[in-house]
Write a protein that holds these residues in place. Structure first.
Motif, PDB file in Angstrom:
ATOM      1  N   MET A  99      -3.579  33.164 -19.196  1.00  0.00           N
ATOM      2  CA  MET A  99      -3.351  33.155 -17.757  1.00  0.00           C
ATOM      3  C   MET A  99      -1.972  33.712 -17.405  1.00  0.00           C
ATOM      4  O   MET A  99      -1.798  34.340 -16.354  1.00  0.00           O
ATOM      5  CB  MET A  99      -3.527  31.743 -17.197  1.00  0.00           C
ATOM      6  CG  MET A  99      -4.931  31.181 -17.379  1.00  0.00           C
ATOM      7  SD  MET A  99      -6.246  32.320 -16.839  1.00  0.00           S
ATOM      8  CE  MET A  99      -5.963  32.333 -15.064  1.00  0.00           C
ATOM      9  N   ALA A 100      -0.977  33.500 -18.278  1.00  0.00           N
ATOM     10  CA  ALA A 100       0.340  34.096 -18.040  1.00  0.00           C
ATOM     11  C   ALA A 100       0.264  35.613 -18.149  1.00  0.00           C
ATOM     12  O   ALA A 100       0.901  36.343 -17.378  1.00  0.00           O
ATOM     13  CB  ALA A 100       1.361  33.543 -19.033  1.00  0.00           C
ATOM     14  N   PHE A 101      -0.532  36.096 -19.115  1.00  0.00           N
ATOM     15  CA  PHE A 101      -0.734  37.540 -19.250  1.00  0.00           C
ATOM     16  C   PHE A 101      -1.394  38.095 -17.984  1.00  0.00           C
ATOM     17  O   PHE A 101      -0.973  39.133 -17.451  1.00  0.00           O
ATOM     18  CB  PHE A 101      -1.606  37.841 -20.466  1.00  0.00           C
ATOM     19  CG  PHE A 101      -2.014  39.284 -20.575  1.00  0.00           C
ATOM     20  CD1 PHE A 101      -1.156  40.223 -21.142  1.00  0.00           C
ATOM     21  CD2 PHE A 101      -3.254  39.705 -20.107  1.00  0.00           C
ATOM     22  CE1 PHE A 101      -1.523  41.556 -21.216  1.00  0.00           C
ATOM     23  CE2 PHE A 101      -3.627  41.035 -20.185  1.00  0.00           C
ATOM     24  CZ  PHE A 101      -2.760  41.965 -20.750  1.00  0.00           C
ATOM     25  N   LEU A 102      -2.421  37.431 -17.495  1.00  0.00           N
ATOM     26  CA  LEU A 102      -3.123  37.874 -16.301  1.00  0.00           C
ATOM     27  C   LEU A 102      -2.187  37.916 -15.098  1.00  0.00           C
ATOM     28  O   LEU A 102      -2.156  38.908 -14.352  1.00  0.00           O
ATOM     29  CB  LEU A 102      -4.303  36.938 -16.023  1.00  0.00           C
ATOM     30  CG  LEU A 102      -5.095  37.194 -14.738  1.00  0.00           C
ATOM     31  CD1 LEU A 102      -5.788  38.550 -14.797  1.00  0.00           C
ATOM     32  CD2 LEU A 102      -6.109  36.074 -14.513  1.00  0.00           C
ATOM     33  N   GLN A 103      -1.402  36.859 -14.922  1.00  0.00           N
ATOM     34  CA  GLN A 103      -0.483  36.803 -13.793  1.00  0.00           C
ATOM     35  C   GLN A 103       0.576  37.905 -13.889  1.00  0.00           C
ATOM     36  O   GLN A 103       0.877  38.581 -12.893  1.00  0.00           O
ATOM     37  CB  GLN A 103       0.190  35.435 -13.753  1.00  0.00           C
ATOM     38  CG  GLN A 103       1.094  35.209 -12.551  1.00  0.00           C
ATOM     39  CD  GLN A 103       1.772  33.865 -12.617  1.00  0.00           C
ATOM     40  OE1 GLN A 103       2.838  33.703 -13.192  1.00  0.00           O
ATOM     41  NE2 GLN A 103       1.125  32.856 -12.042  1.00  0.00           N
ATOM     42  N   SER A 104       1.125  38.106 -15.085  1.00  0.00           N
ATOM     43  CA  SER A 104       2.142  39.136 -15.263  1.00  0.00           C
ATOM     44  C   SER A 104       1.567  40.523 -15.023  1.00  0.00           C
ATOM     45  O   SER A 104       2.217  41.394 -14.432  1.00  0.00           O
ATOM     46  CB  SER A 104       2.727  39.050 -16.676  1.00  0.00           C
ATOM     47  OG  SER A 104       3.386  37.820 -16.890  1.00  0.00           O
ATOM     48  N   ALA A 105       0.339  40.749 -15.507  1.00  0.00           N
ATOM     49  CA  ALA A 105      -0.301  42.048 -15.313  1.00  0.00           C
ATOM     50  C   ALA A 105      -0.521  42.330 -13.837  1.00  0.00           C
ATOM     51  O   ALA A 105      -0.354  43.465 -13.369  1.00  0.00           O
ATOM     52  CB  ALA A 105      -1.625  42.091 -16.074  1.00  0.00           C
ATOM     53  N   ARG A 106      -0.894  41.307 -13.080  1.00  0.00           N
ATOM     54  CA  ARG A 106      -1.110  41.492 -11.648  1.00  0.00           C
ATOM     55  C   ARG A 106       0.199  41.789 -10.927  1.00  0.00           C
ATOM     56  O   ARG A 106       0.240  42.642 -10.023  1.00  0.00           O
ATOM     57  CB  ARG A 106      -1.802  40.252 -11.073  1.00  0.00           C
ATOM     58  CG  ARG A 106      -3.283  40.211 -11.422  1.00  0.00           C
ATOM     59  CD  ARG A 106      -4.002  38.997 -10.906  1.00  0.00           C
ATOM     60  NE  ARG A 106      -5.457  39.210 -11.020  1.00  0.00           N
ATOM     61  CZ  ARG A 106      -6.342  38.235 -11.083  1.00  0.00           C
ATOM     62  NH1 ARG A 106      -5.949  36.971 -11.057  1.00  0.00           N
ATOM     63  NH2 ARG A 106      -7.629  38.532 -11.177  1.00  0.00           N
TER      64      ARG A 106
END
Length: 316
Positions: free
Chosen positions: A259-266
């Motif tokens: 979820m941290a990866f997803l948030q950072s990617a966004r």
């Protein structure tokens, strides 16, 4: 009169030296003679030193001649900061720091201080592209990854390149008051205090590994479909794993949670759109998968210290 010395070595970054020294030199215009800074350049080699951009600089003295102490002893950064090339500097620094009131570094100069044993037990920072390397190289130090500069007792370190100006302005404000530092900042056309930290300049998303694995396949799929809704269960399903097992494997491979990866990617996708397009904020939020401008604004403020509008004004 306060004494400030900057240590130079072959292949140093010119702006790491020139930025802070210009701040102290400009401050002298506003100070009485007895309060001014006395500036010195100390070289690791006799004669002229070549900066990384090819400019030649003549130091005031060689390290063997610098036997006194200073109110502030700084080490510049640059490609030449791989200090294993200069054992005499590492031998000289601890004694010089011991004779000085304060010491510090600009940018990757922190690595030289670290190799000299002068970072352990301190909070420090360096250029955002080198913070992880600093963490691995010197586990005895606490590396602040998002700070423009960090002062911890008698040690002050800065992020990359122009962050040395911020460091020097902070020193002037401490020594002579905020008004003098503000006057210097105005004359140099810089701000006294930046909005946000180094995170606004660095990518937040961990790079996808070159070797194909179930995790990299999920990462690439997420990056290609950021406008869609993702949760742990969906990402784990793409990897044909249970949610718990996927979370463990992902964290081990990527060094952040799914979820941290997803948030950072966004956030990074939104930053790219803000930098390169005039799309309305609502469209940027939709294309980046935030769902709403309000959610995007909250995460920008939390992670970057800027709103999306401020980010666009600063970087587009």
């Amino acid at each position: 009169m306060k004494t400030v010395a900057m240590v130079l070595f072959p292949d140093f970054l010119l702006l790491d030296m020139a930025g802070p020294m210009e701040v102290f030199s400009t401050a002298n215009r506003y100070l009485q003679p007895g309060d001014r800074y006395q500036l010195s350049l100390i070289g690791t080699e006799p004669g002229v030193l070549r900066a990384s951009n090819g400019v030649r600089v003549q130091a005031d003295m060689h390290i063997d001649q610098a036997r006194g102490g200073y109110d502030l002893l700084l080490v510049s950064g640059g490609p030449g900061a791989s200090s294993e090339r200069c054992p005499p500097l590492l031998e000289w620094l601890p004694g010089a720091v011991g004779r000085s009131v304060d010491y510090g570094s600009i940018c990757t100069g922190a690595f030289i201080l670290g190799h000299a044993g002068l970072l352990d037990g301190y909070r420090v920072t360096t250029h955002w592209d080198y913070t992880e390397r600093l963490v691995r190289a010197f586990p005895g130090a606490t590396v602040e990854t998002d700070r423009i500069y960090v002062r911890d007792r008698n040690l002050i370190t800065s992020g990359g390149v122009t962050a040395g100006i911020d460091l020097a302005l902070a020193v002037v404000a401490r020594d002579h008051g905020r008004k003098v530092a503000q006057d210097v900042a105005k004359l140099l056309l810089v701000v006294m205090k930046r909005q946000g930290g180094q995170a606004q300049f660095s990518p937040l998303t961990a790079p996808v590994g070159a070797r194909e694995t179930p995790v990299t396949r999920v990462q690439n799929h997420v990056l290609e479909h950021l406008d869609e809704t993702f949760g742990i269960e969906r990402m784990a399903g793409l990897a044909n794993m249970s949610a718990r097992h996927f979370s463990r494997v992902f964290a081990r491979e990527v060094n952040m949670t799914p979820m941290a990866f997803l948030q950072s990617a966004r956030i990074d996708r939104a930053r790219s759109l803000l930098e390169t397009s005039d799309l309305p904020l609502k469209t940027v939020a939709y294309k980046s998968g935030f769902g709403s401008v309000r959610h995007m604004r909250f995460l920008f403020s939390e992670k970057l210290g800027l709103t999306p509008t401020q980010y666009r004004q600063q970087f587009s």
